[in-house]
Design a protein around this motif. Structure first.
Motif, short mmCIF file in Angstrom:
data_model
loop_
_atom_site.label_atom_id
_atom_site.label_comp_id
_atom_site.label_asym_id
_atom_site.label_seq_id
_atom_site.Cartn_x
_atom_site.Cartn_y
_atom_site.Cartn_z
N UNK A 38 0.82 -1.21 0.00
CA UNK A 38 0.00 0.00 0.00
C UNK A 38 0.87 1.28 0.00
N UNK A 39 2.21 1.12 0.25
CA UNK A 39 3.08 2.31 0.35
C UNK A 39 3.45 2.83 -1.04
N UNK A 40 4.55 3.66 -1.09
CA UNK A 40 4.91 4.33 -2.32
C UNK A 40 5.42 3.30 -3.34
N UNK A 41 5.41 3.68 -4.56
CA UNK A 41 5.95 2.80 -5.61
C UNK A 41 7.39 2.38 -5.29
N UNK A 42 7.71 1.23 -5.71
CA UNK A 42 9.03 0.66 -5.49
C UNK A 42 9.26 0.28 -4.06
N UNK A 43 8.27 0.45 -3.25
CA UNK A 43 8.45 0.12 -1.83
C UNK A 43 8.60 -1.38 -1.68
N UNK A 44 8.01 -2.09 -2.56
CA UNK A 44 8.08 -3.54 -2.46
C UNK A 44 9.49 -4.02 -2.75
N UNK A 45 10.05 -3.44 -3.73
CA UNK A 45 11.40 -3.81 -4.12
C UNK A 45 12.37 -3.49 -3.02
#
Length: 681
Positions: A38-45
């Motif tokens: 749910x956070x900012x883009x690329x947060x998953x990476x």
């Protein structure tokens, strides 16, 4: 700068998430990981990078930890290898022990199973006992019901049924036997109704058959009705129908049947009037019936009411009076009528004691009293006739004092002159006088017997006795005297004695009045009592006797005169009076001697009548139409007869005539002879 600053801000957040993943339960990991995406883009990476870095760190730490504990692990393995042999031995021992335990446990298992089965049985028994304890009272009550039915305790049986229905059956209603019992109760109730009704019918039939014995005992007042009759069938049937709610049906049936029985009881036998036993049985049956009804009235509530018994009694009383009035009219025996009166009095007193009104019965007794007097009068008419037939119509001779006292003890005779005379002597009356006097007293006694127990005052009884005695004197005795006087075989002597007898009977009437006063205890001075009619009774009889004397005396004179046989053509008289005439004069002298006992007027009248009749008879001879001629000799002969008649008249055959009164009876005859003599000259 912006990216750097953003990257710097994300790193702490990823560290927080990793700490949360490590520290929280796996069930909460999902929401935590979802926040990464749910956070900012690329947060998953970035998170993955951070996660890999964290994993590498942990691997390094694990490696350090393993290196640190490797020797201990080697030592532990070595120790395990050392105890492997012991473990195998232990396994063998455990297996052996387990086998032995299994073998030993088989018996325990068997016993345990037995115990389990026993426990189950015990539980079942307990359940059964509980159910039986619930059912046993029902069965016991039903058994009690059967016993009560067998013992004919039907009222108790009905009460037991109520208990079963209200208390016991609801507890075991789920059982089939209970339903069978419930279904059987209505039949038992009907059986009880039928049986109790049958018992009632037997009771009613029994008291119908034995009502005479019940009534007889009640009239004797010895025992109460409950001592003689078992009323339990009535009570039982009444209670049973009350419990069953059908009391009205029972009451209607009982009253209907008792009314039928009342009609049977009130129906007399056709020959009831012939014997006192017939009347007694009739009365005792009625008394028995109403005594039972009175008892039922007082010991039951509503089965019979006072209004019902009063209605029944009024109906019965009307029938009783009609029956008694009809049957008593056939009674000709005064003793039977008296017995009937006594029975009616006892009957009335008995039922009055039970509260039944009996005034109409006592009114009936006054009717029967008149009939009783009539039967007495008829009976005493026969008694008087027998006395007159047996009398010799001669004065009673007595030869000693004992005989004298015997006569005056029977008849109130007082004569100082007779008492002064020496024995033997005679009473002026004949034997019939004391006998008649005694029988009049007996009649009074007999009449008094009927007046007893009629609940009347002494004054009323005294009046009744005097009236009945007057009937005896004026009707019965007077009629018997008149019939006696008119009988052909009664001669002049008997007629004279009858006149004397009636005179003494008349004088005795005052003693009869005193006799009545004494037996009724009534003072003549204080009460206006009826007088006895003896004067008129005996006066009429005397007049009849006197007339009969005159008639018979004249008939006797005619008989003598018929013997006359004059020769109307004779030339010379016989020189003496005719034989028939002298016989006639002698007869008259003897008769007139008997007449001295008669009252003077009667004797004088008879003597005058005889002389006149003789004169008339002789005159008829001279005046006979068939007599054509009379010789002087015949006239002289006839004159001799007339002279004898005149001499007889002048001799005073009966005292009391003044001067030549009696001779005047022949004056016309004397004149006729003188005329004939003058004609002959």
């Amino acid at each position: 700068m912006a990216e750097n600053s953003e990257g710097l801000g994300t790193v702490p957040e990823h560290e927080r998430i990793l700490q949360e993943i490590e520290s929280t339960d796996t069930a909460c990991v999902g929401p935590t990981l979802r926040s990464v995406y749910d956070d900012q883009p690329n947060a998953h990476k970035k998170f993955m990078e951070k996660l890999d870095a964290c994993i590498r760190n942990h691997d390094k730490e694990i490696e350090k930890m393993c290196n640190f504990h490797h020797q201990g692990f080697v030592d532990a393995i070595t120790e395990l290898l050392k105890v492997r042999t012991d473990a195998e031995k232990l396994k063998v021992q455990v297996t052996d022990t387990n086998r032995r335990f299994q073998d030993a446990g088989k018996e325990v298992i068997i016993q345990t199973e037995d115990i389990i089965r026993c426990r189950i049985q015990q539980r079942n028994i307990t359940t059964v006992v509980e159910k039986l304890q619930l059912c046993l009272p029902v069965l016991e009550m039903y058994s009690k019901l059967k016993e009560q039915m067998t013992a004919k305790r039907y009222y108790s049986a009905l009460k037991t049924m109520e208990q079963l229905e209200n208390v016991y059956f609801p507890r075991v209603s789920q059982y089939r036997f209970c339903q069978l019992m419930i279904e059987n109760l209505p039949k038992l109730r009907e059986d009880i109704k039928e049986i109790s009704m049958s018992d009632l019918k037997d009771f009613l039939e029994s008291i119908r058959k034995h009502s005479d014995k019940i009534g007889e005992t009640a009239m004797k007042q010895i025992l109460t009705v409950q001592d003689l009759v078992d009323f339990s069938p009535v009570y039982r049937c009444l209670h049973i129908y009350s419990v069953l709610g059908d009391e009205e049906t029972f009451e209607n049936y009982y009253r209907k049947q008792r009314k039928k029985q009342a009609r049977l009881v009130l129906q007399p036998q056709s020959n009831m009037h012939e014997t006192v036993d017939g009347y007694r049985r009739y009365f005792t049956q009625i008394v028995g019936f109403f005594v039972v009804e009175d008892h039922i009235l007082h010991v039951t509530q509503g089965l019979v009411t006072r209004a019902y018994t009063d209605e029944l009694w009024n109906m019965a009383l009307s029938k009783i009076i009609a029956v008694l009035r009809a049957h008593s009219s056939y009674c000709t025996d005064p003793d039977l009528v008296l017995e009937l009166k006594n029975l009616i009095v006892i009957f009335a007193d008995t039922l009055q004691g039970y509260g039944f009104p009996v005034n109409r019965l006592f009114d009936l007794l006054f009717e029967i009293r008149d009939q009783y007097n009539e039967t007495l009068l008829k009976k005493w008419a026969g008694v008087f006739r027998d006395i007159f037939e047996e009398d010799n119509y001669s004065p009673i001779p007595i030869v000693n004092e004992e005989e004298y006292k015997a006569v005056i003890s029977k008849f109130p005779f007082q004569d100082p002159d007779l008492e002064k005379q020496s024995f033997p002597k005679k009473f002026p009356m004949s034997q019939s006088v004391p006998h008649i006097y005694i029988q009049v007293k007996e009649f009074i006694y007999a009449s008094l017997k009927f007046s007893e127990s009629l609940h009347r005052s002494s004054t009323e009884i005294d009046d009744m006795l005097r009236k009945s005695t007057n009937l005896l004197l004026t009707r019965t005795l007077s009629s018997c005297l008149l019939n006696l006087i008119r009988k052909p075989h009664i001669g002049l002597t008997e007629l004279v004695q009858i006149i004397i007898n009636t005179t003494h009977l008349e004088q005795a009437c005052k003693y009869l009045e005193d006799f009545i006063t004494n037996i009724t205890n009534i003072s003549q001075e204080t009460v206006h009592t009826t007088r006895l009619y003896g004067l008129s009774t005996f006066k009429d009889a005397r007049h009849a006797a006197e007339g009969e004397i005159y008639t018979k005396l004249n008939q006797k004179i005619d008989e003598f005169v018929q013997l006359a046989d004059y020769d109307w053509t004779m030339s010379e008289p016989d020189g003496r009076a005719s034989g028939y005439l002298m016989d006639l004069i002698n007869f008259l002298r003897s008769i007139f001697q008997v007449f001295t006992h008669l009252p003077g007027k009667v004797a004088q009248t008879a003597c005058m009548s005889a002389c006149q009749h003789l004169s008339t008879s002789l005159m008829q001879m001279l005046l006979d139409s068939e007599l054509k001629q009379i010789s002087m000799g015949a006239v002289q002969q006839f004159n001799l007869d007339v002279i004898q008649c005149e001499l007889f008249a002048s001799s005073e055959p009966v005292p009391g005539f003044q001067g030549d009164t009696l001779q005047l009876a022949f004056i016309d005859l004397r004149q006729k002879i003188v005329e004939n003599q003058e004609r002959g000259l």
